[in-house]
Motif scaffolding. Structure first.
Motif, mmCIF file in Angstrom:
data_model
loop_
_atom_site.group_PDB
_atom_site.id
_atom_site.type_symbol
_atom_site.label_atom_id
_atom_site.label_comp_id
_atom_site.label_asym_id
_atom_site.label_seq_id
_atom_site.Cartn_x
_atom_site.Cartn_y
_atom_site.Cartn_z
ATOM 1 N N GLU A 45 -3.798 -7.588 6.669
ATOM 2 C CA GLU A 45 -3.189 -7.918 7.970
ATOM 3 C C GLU A 45 -1.808 -7.302 8.109
ATOM 4 O O GLU A 45 -1.392 -6.949 9.210
ATOM 5 N N ASP A 46 -1.090 -7.196 6.994
ATOM 6 C CA ASP A 46 0.255 -6.610 7.063
ATOM 7 C C ASP A 46 0.239 -5.078 6.991
ATOM 8 O O ASP A 46 1.298 -4.450 6.922
ATOM 9 N N GLY A 47 -0.955 -4.469 7.002
ATOM 10 C CA GLY A 47 -1.056 -3.013 7.097
ATOM 11 C C GLY A 47 -1.329 -2.305 5.780
ATOM 12 O O GLY A 47 -1.724 -1.133 5.776
ATOM 13 N N LEU A 48 -1.161 -2.982 4.664
ATOM 14 C CA LEU A 48 -1.382 -2.317 3.369
ATOM 15 C C LEU A 48 -2.851 -1.890 3.252
ATOM 16 O O LEU A 48 -3.762 -2.696 3.470
ATOM 17 N N ALA A 49 -3.061 -0.623 2.919
ATOM 18 C CA ALA A 49 -4.425 -0.127 2.710
ATOM 19 C C ALA A 49 -5.024 -0.836 1.503
ATOM 20 O O ALA A 49 -4.389 -0.899 0.436
ATOM 21 N N LEU A 50 -6.237 -1.362 1.652
ATOM 22 C CA LEU A 50 -6.850 -2.085 0.532
ATOM 23 C C LEU A 50 -7.158 -1.115 -0.609
ATOM 24 O O LEU A 50 -7.607 0.007 -0.392
ATOM 25 N N SER A 51 -6.895 -1.567 -1.820
ATOM 26 C CA SER A 51 -7.119 -0.758 -3.023
ATOM 27 C C SER A 51 -7.243 -1.695 -4.214
ATOM 28 O O SER A 51 -6.538 -2.716 -4.285
ATOM 29 N N SER A 52 -8.124 -1.337 -5.135
ATOM 30 C CA SER A 52 -8.245 -2.160 -6.339
ATOM 31 C C SER A 52 -6.921 -2.210 -7.088
ATOM 32 O O SER A 52 -6.615 -3.193 -7.752
ATOM 33 N N ARG A 53 -6.125 -1.148 -6.963
ATOM 34 C CA ARG A 53 -4.861 -1.111 -7.705
ATOM 35 C C ARG A 53 -3.794 -2.018 -7.085
ATOM 36 O O ARG A 53 -2.768 -2.272 -7.728
ATOM 37 N N GLU A 106 6.520 -9.726 -5.640
ATOM 38 C CA GLU A 106 7.634 -9.095 -4.925
ATOM 39 C C GLU A 106 7.240 -7.709 -4.407
ATOM 40 O O GLU A 106 7.492 -7.362 -3.254
ATOM 41 N N ASN A 107 6.573 -6.932 -5.261
ATOM 42 C CA ASN A 107 6.172 -5.596 -4.838
ATOM 43 C C ASN A 107 5.055 -5.650 -3.791
ATOM 44 O O ASN A 107 4.995 -4.793 -2.908
ATOM 45 N N ARG A 108 4.189 -6.656 -3.913
ATOM 46 C CA ARG A 108 3.141 -6.793 -2.892
ATOM 47 C C ARG A 108 3.758 -6.998 -1.509
ATOM 48 O O ARG A 108 3.238 -6.504 -0.503
ATOM 49 N N GLU A 109 4.872 -7.711 -1.489
ATOM 50 C CA GLU A 109 5.573 -7.930 -0.205
ATOM 51 C C GLU A 109 6.200 -6.642 0.318
ATOM 52 O O GLU A 109 6.337 -6.446 1.521
ATOM 53 N N LYS A 110 6.605 -5.806 -0.602
ATOM 54 C CA LYS A 110 7.260 -4.549 -0.223
ATOM 55 C C LYS A 110 6.243 -3.473 0.218
ATOM 56 O O LYS A 110 6.540 -2.595 1.031
ATOM 57 N N ALA A 111 5.015 -3.566 -0.327
ATOM 58 C CA ALA A 111 4.031 -2.476 -0.186
ATOM 59 C C ALA A 111 3.690 -2.097 1.262
ATOM 60 O O ALA A 111 3.444 -0.914 1.542
ATOM 61 N N PRO A 112 3.671 -3.049 2.221
ATOM 62 C CA PRO A 112 3.314 -2.664 3.596
ATOM 63 C C PRO A 112 4.288 -1.680 4.233
ATOM 64 O O PRO A 112 3.981 -1.106 5.282
ATOM 65 N N VAL A 113 5.444 -1.479 3.613
ATOM 66 C CA VAL A 113 6.389 -0.477 4.133
ATOM 67 C C VAL A 113 5.723 0.903 4.194
ATOM 68 O O VAL A 113 6.060 1.730 5.044
ATOM 69 N N ILE A 114 4.768 1.159 3.302
ATOM 70 C CA ILE A 114 4.088 2.468 3.323
ATOM 71 C C ILE A 114 3.437 2.700 4.692
ATOM 72 O O ILE A 114 3.655 3.730 5.337
ATOM 73 N N GLY A 158 6.854 -0.028 -9.033
ATOM 74 C CA GLY A 158 6.719 -0.476 -10.413
ATOM 75 C C GLY A 158 5.857 0.552 -11.135
ATOM 76 O O GLY A 158 6.042 1.758 -10.979
ATOM 77 N N ALA A 159 4.868 0.088 -11.881
ATOM 78 C CA ALA A 159 4.006 1.017 -12.620
ATOM 79 C C ALA A 159 2.776 1.415 -11.810
ATOM 80 O O ALA A 159 1.929 2.152 -12.288
ATOM 81 N N THR A 160 2.675 0.923 -10.587
ATOM 82 C CA THR A 160 1.441 1.094 -9.810
ATOM 83 C C THR A 160 1.561 2.254 -8.844
ATOM 84 O O THR A 160 2.537 2.361 -8.098
ATOM 85 N N ARG A 161 0.547 3.125 -8.870
ATOM 86 C CA ARG A 161 0.532 4.261 -7.947
ATOM 87 C C ARG A 161 -0.305 3.887 -6.728
ATOM 88 O O ARG A 161 -1.446 3.439 -6.863
ATOM 89 N N LEU A 162 0.273 4.061 -5.549
ATOM 90 C CA LEU A 162 -0.425 3.718 -4.312
ATOM 91 C C LEU A 162 -0.491 4.960 -3.416
ATOM 92 O O LEU A 162 0.460 5.734 -3.349
ATOM 93 N N ILE A 163 -1.631 5.139 -2.735
ATOM 94 C CA ILE A 163 -1.738 6.243 -1.777
ATOM 95 C C ILE A 163 -2.183 5.694 -0.434
ATOM 96 O O ILE A 163 -2.794 4.617 -0.351
ATOM 97 N N ASP A 164 -1.821 6.412 0.604
ATOM 98 C CA ASP A 164 -2.227 6.026 1.958
ATOM 99 C C ASP A 164 -2.171 7.292 2.811
ATOM 100 O O ASP A 164 -1.608 8.321 2.401
ATOM 101 N N ASN A 165 -2.803 7.231 3.976
ATOM 102 C CA ASN A 165 -2.728 8.362 4.900
ATOM 103 C C ASN A 165 -2.988 7.879 6.317
ATOM 104 O O ASN A 165 -3.526 6.784 6.531
ATOM 105 N N LEU A 166 -2.589 8.688 7.265
ATOM 106 C CA LEU A 166 -2.781 8.346 8.684
ATOM 107 C C LEU A 166 -3.086 9.631 9.449
ATOM 108 O O LEU A 166 -2.348 10.619 9.348
ATOM 109 N N GLN A 167 -4.174 9.598 10.181
ATOM 110 C CA GLN A 167 -4.498 10.732 11.048
ATOM 111 C C GLN A 167 -3.715 10.594 12.343
ATOM 112 O O GLN A 167 -3.725 9.532 12.959
ATOM 113 N N VAL A 168 -3.061 11.661 12.753
ATOM 114 C CA VAL A 168 -2.317 11.663 14.008
ATOM 115 C C VAL A 168 -2.964 12.690 14.938
ATOM 116 O O VAL A 168 -3.028 13.883 14.627
#
Lengths: 282, 282
Positions: free
Chosen positions: A180-188, A195-203, A267-277
């Protein structure tokens, strides 16, 4: 819903459907399923007579310092979720079942589109993906195969080798599923501290802000620089922020549809995301 | 017998047989057919309901200084021979039909067993074979595929990637067909001058003499050296004379079944041959 752990068992389970010319849909996963995966299964359910989901944490697509050993394995929970989502057959082979005892000598590489983005940070990763997905395609022999657009580069690689090798199936890309907060779902995402989960939607917020800036006419290079600054200031270590055409070619200006790509460490977690414009029609 | 020149046309021709679960046999060739090819077709005819033969001179398995342009193309004669041998469908696509207009980015490489023998003299050759054969397998989707043992290393490469990639078919190796004087049949024999054609059977005689020497207990290294001398003295330029296990591993002594390999140049023509030598049961 059946679970098969051997290639032979899967073949026996699928043979009646094949003989009856049923349409087979296939969703390859590494398990630890979330709504993103389940949306792939639902999409397959709508289009196909038989839905096969594989759960296999593929060792050869992990680098030596990556998270193969710690990657979450949650088979029982995955089976429950898959049964609810309409999966017919789970294929959950062992590493030995997939790779045998004799050494594998064959490699598949896709040039050009694997050199940068995640390719440069993860050498050999897309070769490992190409090999395992080709193997799974040959084992399942589906009519349709479903992949999420979150791994956009992976999807492009798969489309490319399917076309180049005439693999007889259709690849379906399914839009990213977001929290709901925009974070792309990922097993990682499960690796993130609270704390980082709260920060992650900034992506995602950064991607959306960039889209707005592009649509208002700001120069692409400036937009990318601002994204990088915004992410860094928010506490991410930026791996890359890039723009590409939808076919992953380099692009200097926003003069056609493009895709914005972000890869960061939190932190130690690598996250990826993308957006088509979409480039606005004139 | 039908001839199809497009992937779509071939699919349409094969679909009724596929729907009826007929056994499909496939013989990939580069055309300019001789009795060796026709024996593959006859073998397929015995084992299968439907026999498909492809004729395609594959550009990507030729090196820049090899004979792609001059490779003999004899489609009408090939069609007559195939009809007589019991072929049902000839697949004779154009280069564009096989490789399309967009660039191919995908490569398949088979490590280890392609590094020496013909691999070292023909860099990229086996990659080109692996790519085109994989494409043809995906286009034809046969139950059985037939290859001659003359191209022993090629056969080993194909067996390897079929196993490594779980390609759902069985590979059948068919013994070498020889002229009465022992020369292994090859499309490239047609390049030989009358004088060189008379000389060419020395290759097989040398292989048979080596087999005799091995069976009489002469050391393998000595036998290989004598083969090289005999071929050179007969006017061949020796590319390699080697012994390998049947799985193409290096072998120092005749203590299990082995294969003797010869590659030579005679004038401008490159000829290869091989002979399996059984280790006598004790």
């Amino acid at each position: 819903m059946k679970t098969e752990t051997t290639i032979q068992g899967l073949a026996a389970s699928l043979n009646p459907s094949r003989a009856a010319r049923k349409i087979i849909g296939f969703v390859p996963t590494m398990g630890n399923l979330h709504e993103g995966h389940l949306n792939l299964v639902r999409e397959a359910r709508q289009l196909c007579d038989i839905v096969v989901v594989s759960i296999f944490v593929n060792p050869i697509q992990f680098g030596p310092n990556e998270d193969f050993d710690s990657y979450p394995r949650t088979l029982e929970q995955d089976q429950r979720l898959l049964a609810d989502a309409g999966c017919d057959i789970v294929f959950a082979p062992s590493v030995e079942q997939m790779y045998g005892k004799k050494p594998r000598l064959t490699n598949i590489s896709v040039g050009g589109i694997t050199d940068d983005l995640c390719g440069s940070q993860r050498p050999g990763h897309f070769d490992g993906v190409a090999v395992v997905v080709t193997k799974l395609f040959n084992i399942v022999q589906p009519n349709y195969a479903f992949f999420g657009q979150k791994d956009y580069q992976q999807l492009a690689v798969i489309r490319q080798f399917v076309r180049d090798l005439n693999i007889p199936l259709e690849v379906i890309g399914v839009p990213i599923t977001r929290a709901e907060d925009g974070l792309a779902l990922s097993s990682r995402n499960g690796y993130l501290s609270a704390e980082n989960r709260e920060k992650a939607p900034v992506i995602y917020k950064t991607l959306k802000a960039a889209e707005q800036a592009l649509l208002l006419g700001k120069a692409l290079s400036e937009v990318l620089a601002e994204m990088k600054t915004a992410l860094t200031e928010a506490g991410f270590v930026v791996d890359y922020v890039e723009a590409r055409t939808t076919e992953l070619q380099k692009i200097e200006q926003f003069n056609e549809d493009l895709v914005l790509f972000v890869a960061v460490k939190l932190g130690a977690t690598r996250l990826i995301d993308n957006l088509q414009v979409k480039y606005p029609a004139s």
